[in-house]
Design a protein around this motif. Sequence first.
Motif, PDB file in Angstrom:
ATOM      1  N   GLY B  18       0.815  -1.218   0.000  1.00 34.50           N
ATOM      2  CA  GLY B  18       0.000   0.000   0.000  1.00 34.50           C
ATOM      3  C   GLY B  18       0.845   1.263   0.000  1.00 34.50           C
ATOM      4  N   CYS B  19       1.994   1.232   0.674  1.00 28.85           N
ATOM      5  CA  CYS B  19       2.846   2.425   0.713  1.00 28.85           C
ATOM      6  C   CYS B  19       3.470   2.682  -0.656  1.00 28.85           C
ATOM      7  CB  CYS B  19       3.910   2.282   1.795  1.00 28.85           C
ATOM      8  SG  CYS B  19       3.235   2.141   3.456  1.00 28.85           S
ATOM      9  N   HIS B  20       3.823   1.592  -1.359  1.00 28.78           N
ATOM     10  CA  HIS B  20       4.314   1.769  -2.727  1.00 28.78           C
ATOM     11  C   HIS B  20       3.209   2.323  -3.630  1.00 28.78           C
ATOM     12  CE1 HIS B  20       7.924  -0.508  -1.654  1.00 28.78           C
ATOM     13  NE2 HIS B  20       8.443  -0.111  -2.806  1.00 28.78           N
ATOM     14  N   VAL B  85       8.746   3.860   5.999  1.00 30.59           N
ATOM     15  CA  VAL B  85       7.546   4.401   5.366  1.00 30.59           C
ATOM     16  C   VAL B  85       6.329   3.601   5.828  1.00 30.59           C
ATOM     17  CG1 VAL B  85       6.407   4.884   3.182  1.00 30.59           C
ATOM     18  CG2 VAL B  85       8.887   5.116   3.360  1.00 30.59           C
ATOM     19  N   GLY B  86       5.443   4.251   6.535  1.00 34.62           N
ATOM     20  CA  GLY B  86       4.187   3.604   6.914  1.00 34.62           C
ATOM     21  C   GLY B  86       4.247   2.913   8.263  1.00 34.62           C
ATOM     22  N   PRO B 151       4.846   8.317   9.093  1.00 31.35           N
ATOM     23  CA  PRO B 151       3.732   7.501   9.572  1.00 31.35           C
ATOM     24  C   PRO B 151       2.551   7.549   8.604  1.00 31.35           C
ATOM     25  CG  PRO B 151       3.811   9.561  10.794  1.00 31.35           C
ATOM     26  CD  PRO B 151       4.992   9.565   9.859  1.00 31.35           C
ATOM     27  N   GLY B 152       1.618   6.627   8.830  1.00 29.85           N
ATOM     28  CA  GLY B 152       0.413   6.573   8.012  1.00 29.85           C
ATOM     29  C   GLY B 152       0.171   5.174   7.510  1.00 29.85           C
ATOM     30  N   LYS B 181      -0.043  11.543  10.129  1.00 33.48           N
ATOM     31  CA  LYS B 181      -1.281  10.772  10.326  1.00 33.48           C
ATOM     32  C   LYS B 181      -0.894   9.328  10.585  1.00 33.48           C
ATOM     33  CE  LYS B 181      -4.749  13.677   9.497  1.00 33.48           C
ATOM     34  NZ  LYS B 181      -4.110  14.712  10.300  1.00 33.48           N
ATOM     35  N   TYR B 182      -1.619   8.676  11.494  1.00 34.31           N
ATOM     36  CA  TYR B 182      -1.318   7.264  11.774  1.00 34.31           C
ATOM     37  C   TYR B 182      -2.332   6.327  11.117  1.00 34.31           C
ATOM     38  CZ  TYR B 182       1.356   9.341  15.715  1.00 34.31           C
ATOM     39  OH  TYR B 182       2.185  10.081  16.507  1.00 34.31           O
TER      40      TYR B 182
END
Lengths: 235, 183
Positions: B18-20, B85-86, B151-152, B181-182
């Motif tokens: 999802g981060c990609h 990331v994430g 974060p996120g 944002k988390y």
Amino acid sequence: MSGKITFTIDGKEIEARQGQTILEAAEDAGIYIPKLCQMKGLVPHGSCRVCTVMVNGRPQAACTQPATDGMVVENDTPELKGMRRDIIDMLFVEGNHFCMFCDKSGNCELQAIAYRLGICAPKFPYLFPNRDLDASHPDIFIDRNRCVLCGRCVEASRDIDGKCVFEFVGRGPHKKIAVNAEAKLVDTDIDITDKAVNVCPVGAIIKKRVGYAVPIGERLYDKEPIGSDVENNKK
Amino acid sequence: MSKDKPKVATASLAGCFGCHMSLLDIDDRILKLIELVDFDKSPVDDIKEFTGRCAVGLIEGGCCNEENVRVLKDFRRHCDVLVSVGDCAINGGIPALRNGIPLKECMDEAYLNGPTVHNPSGQVPNDREIPLVLDKVYPCHEVVKIDYHLPGCPPSADTLWAALVALLEGKPLELPYELIKYD
Ligand code: SF4
Ligand code: SF4
Ligand code: FES
């Protein structure tokens, strides 16, 4: 005695009424002091220490400490911010906070303080403790993974609802929120309209079937940091 | 391809990609990005091994097996700046939900007892080709030094863009309120 006192917060002169706490006087003057366990309408008991300020050079909980004439209070300093950050970091690693699927995300006071302090990751190692949840009640559930032991539910149930549904049991890392029943929340006399169901600052006491109702972007702390309401009241 | 463009490498460890996806979500800025950088080891271009030193490494996902640890350490060796990331990279994320459950119970549920499992031989996969699963899922910064955290779940495209631009310009990375944002 006129009942009026004056003192300073970060060099700014504040007028307060005799008997007000530092936190109350600060909020009346439009100054935000971060807080977590304290909530308007409940008696402050000073358990989380997020509101710690320096009073004449010594640390004190602003929510319990009465304001006195001439006191010198420091609030917005790098040292205090660092200390608050550490407390918030600890609360994250001592519980299991999966914000990505938490009902309370966007409206959570713990998360909002972390955002306001600019926390991207806690600096302590995660403990991943084993905590249980209680989904027995038809309308309400408890997820102890997210409880920060603020005691608001305990107090609201006892003093406002007159029921004593919640109480703490255990000590240290074993301390947890318990319910007044043989086993489960469903066996208590809690009701969805109780004050105790509406005071949790985090996603530990949750109402069923109302989650995720407000879309991302429109939740309480999406646009404005926590404390903005206080600061916008600046006289 | 110019020789002096900084290189960016990315990896997805115990994550969902999802981060990609969020990185692709920077939309037309992706054209600007490929003017600014060359991608090195990354699922974006399918380069499997590092070809040289990288300016920035982006890590999605935490460490759930020994292969994740090996890749993460490899990234630390090759990247000047390493970024988590994430939420999975930062706190283990959804995979870390297994952290309170003994590993054997997780394996048994996945391969023997789960309601949708069909496994007549009753074997839990155990081949040397399969990376050894760790006792729990570890956030990246508990395995190697991480320089920055985004974060996120996932971090927004704007967050990734702001971070990349700052890092490539050699500026310290400080996210504004709206980008922390988390969820
Ligand atoms: S209670 Fe708050 S901090 Fe904890 S998981 Fe839910 S949103 Fe995140
Ligand atoms: S359940 Fe909520 S209100 Fe009660 S102590 Fe825990 S965090 Fe506080
Ligand atoms: S808000 Fe004052 S100690 Fe918690």
